[in-house]
Enzyme design. Sequence first.
Site, PDB file in Angstrom:
ATOM      1  N   SER A 246     -65.761 -31.372 152.207  1.00 54.29           N
ATOM      2  CA  SER A 246     -64.268 -31.202 151.654  1.00 54.29           C
ATOM      3  C   SER A 246     -64.042 -30.553 150.588  1.00 54.29           C
ATOM      4  O   SER A 246     -65.202 -30.103 149.977  1.00 54.29           O
ATOM      5  CB  SER A 246     -64.013 -32.743 151.434  1.00 54.29           C
ATOM      6  OG  SER A 246     -64.362 -33.259 150.397  1.00 54.29           O
ATOM      7  N   LYS A 247     -62.908 -29.956 150.037  1.00 50.88           N
ATOM      8  CA  LYS A 247     -62.888 -29.034 149.121  1.00 50.88           C
ATOM      9  C   LYS A 247     -63.242 -29.913 148.025  1.00 50.88           C
ATOM     10  O   LYS A 247     -63.657 -29.509 146.902  1.00 50.88           O
ATOM     11  CB  LYS A 247     -61.502 -28.566 148.796  1.00 50.88           C
ATOM     12  CG  LYS A 247     -61.041 -27.735 147.806  1.00 50.88           C
ATOM     13  CD  LYS A 247     -59.987 -27.014 147.912  1.00 50.88           C
ATOM     14  CE  LYS A 247     -59.643 -26.221 146.701  1.00 50.88           C
ATOM     15  NZ  LYS A 247     -58.394 -25.585 146.770  1.00 50.88           N
ATOM     16  N   ARG A 248     -62.862 -31.302 147.880  1.00 48.81           N
ATOM     17  CA  ARG A 248     -63.217 -32.084 146.677  1.00 48.81           C
ATOM     18  C   ARG A 248     -64.638 -32.220 146.463  1.00 48.81           C
ATOM     19  O   ARG A 248     -64.789 -31.983 145.105  1.00 48.81           O
ATOM     20  CB  ARG A 248     -62.396 -33.457 146.971  1.00 48.81           C
ATOM     21  CG  ARG A 248     -61.669 -34.137 145.827  1.00 48.81           C
ATOM     22  CD  ARG A 248     -61.181 -35.391 146.118  1.00 48.81           C
ATOM     23  NE  ARG A 248     -60.305 -35.473 147.286  1.00 48.81           N
ATOM     24  CZ  ARG A 248     -60.376 -36.459 148.136  1.00 48.81           C
ATOM     25  NH1 ARG A 248     -61.416 -37.473 148.103  1.00 48.81           N
ATOM     26  NH2 ARG A 248     -59.474 -36.462 149.082  1.00 48.81           N
TER      27      ARG A 248
END
Length: 494
Positions: A246-248
């Site tokens: 995920s980008k996070r």
Amino acid sequence: MTETRLRFPPSPTGYLHIGGARTALYNWLYAKKNGGKLILRIEDTDTERSTKESIQGIVDGLEWLGIDFDEGPYFQTDFSSDHKAAAEKLLKEGKAYKCFCTKETLDAKREAALAAKQALGYDRTCTNLSTEEVAQKEAEGIPYVIRFKVPDGDRMIGYDDKILGRIQCNIKEIDDFVIVRSNGLPLYLLCNVVDDIRDRISHIIRGQDHMTNTIRQILLYEALGAPVPVFAHMPLTLDTKKAKISKRSHGEIVAVQFYRDHGFLPWAFNNFLVLLGWSEGNDREIYSKEELIEAFTLERINKSSSIFNFKKDDPKFFTDPKAISINEHYLRSMDIRELGTLVKSELQAEGLWDDAYEGDKADWYHNTLDMIRDRFHTLKDFTSLGRAYFGDDFSVEEKPLKKNILKHEGLKEWFPILADRYEQLSDFSLEEAERVARELATELDIKPGIIINGMRTVVTGQLAGPSMFDILMAIGKEKVVQRLRNIEKLYPAE
Ligand code: GLU
């Protein structure tokens, strides 16, 4: 025979990441292989999280990859009346009902059931309400949700997943699930089915993270009187620690745009993506578009998760080494004219483009690209590692500076001499350039390597590259002479 129709329905709440792109690619390949159609549907019902930038990012990313669509983009929010109508239809036919139970009541019941070790599902209190009682509660303004009434019985329900095989459970284990929230908005689970029915989708290829919905969605298809599509649930793409990407947690490196902006070739990137979860059953890695369409089958998609092995901290591989090696393969073997067009954009962006590269310098341009591409990994290398071929504002890397220049103070005097001799050559040919350089080394009683490595450094700024005298020919006499004369600037001022 029913038409083969597939869809890619991203929720526009972020950028197009490699998992989403891979899903789109598998759908695209299946459609192409089977003469089917692919539909792009933007599932934007979550209006709080959906953004215009995300929609644009998804569309741009797919366009860059060359994943084209036969229909769409359709927007889920344009069809909200269909979603509501489906819920109404189910209500009218007694296949759904209004549930007025409050959250508090449901929580209390759940706790009691937990304590008594009983089944946790909704106890169907509201199915016992008479039409009058329902009307009365509505008139009083008591909020309600709409629940789907799971058919009674003791039978197995499921589907033959094209990747995972038979997936099933007993229908009595399924709770009456909510299809419309108390604010009147239909749940995604229902919208997704209603849209797939309207779009006449025959095959649903999506991530295994959607499997929790599938059997309930099959009940909806049946209740709405629509044929159930074929399902294929793909393994997820995880990082090396087996965590969902995920980008996070991983940043831009998992976004498709990152690869476009880092000089990857679109088809090379597709070729990398397809191998994240699919193989022909051997160790083949390189496929042209046509070959991949021919070879691709759902049955050969892996059952277990694939690993996206990007190495954020490794300076050599700034992303998955396989993504880089596949990119190198295409970069180094593709048609030189096609490469020329791609490099043109890179040069233009850096102000290094010369229109003559499409005119009288076209041969020089293509020969030079061909000569330097052997060591390059991405398109960006043409304007970084290969900058000295196209402009004078290149920098000299630290390693060759120390090793090949600063260690040999004498070069400060020797290179201007070499520059003069090159300048006087009427025939600046490969043989002559080499002869003159070696002759100077002999005169000075130094190893020719000192001259040659030093020359590579001042002329290209690099430690390694093609054969030195080939480089001189590509850069040309005038620039070589000038760069040799400028050697003094590379030493610290005295
Ligand atoms: N909108 C969903 C997502 O972006 C896709 C659901 C589906 O493929 O059925 O994950």
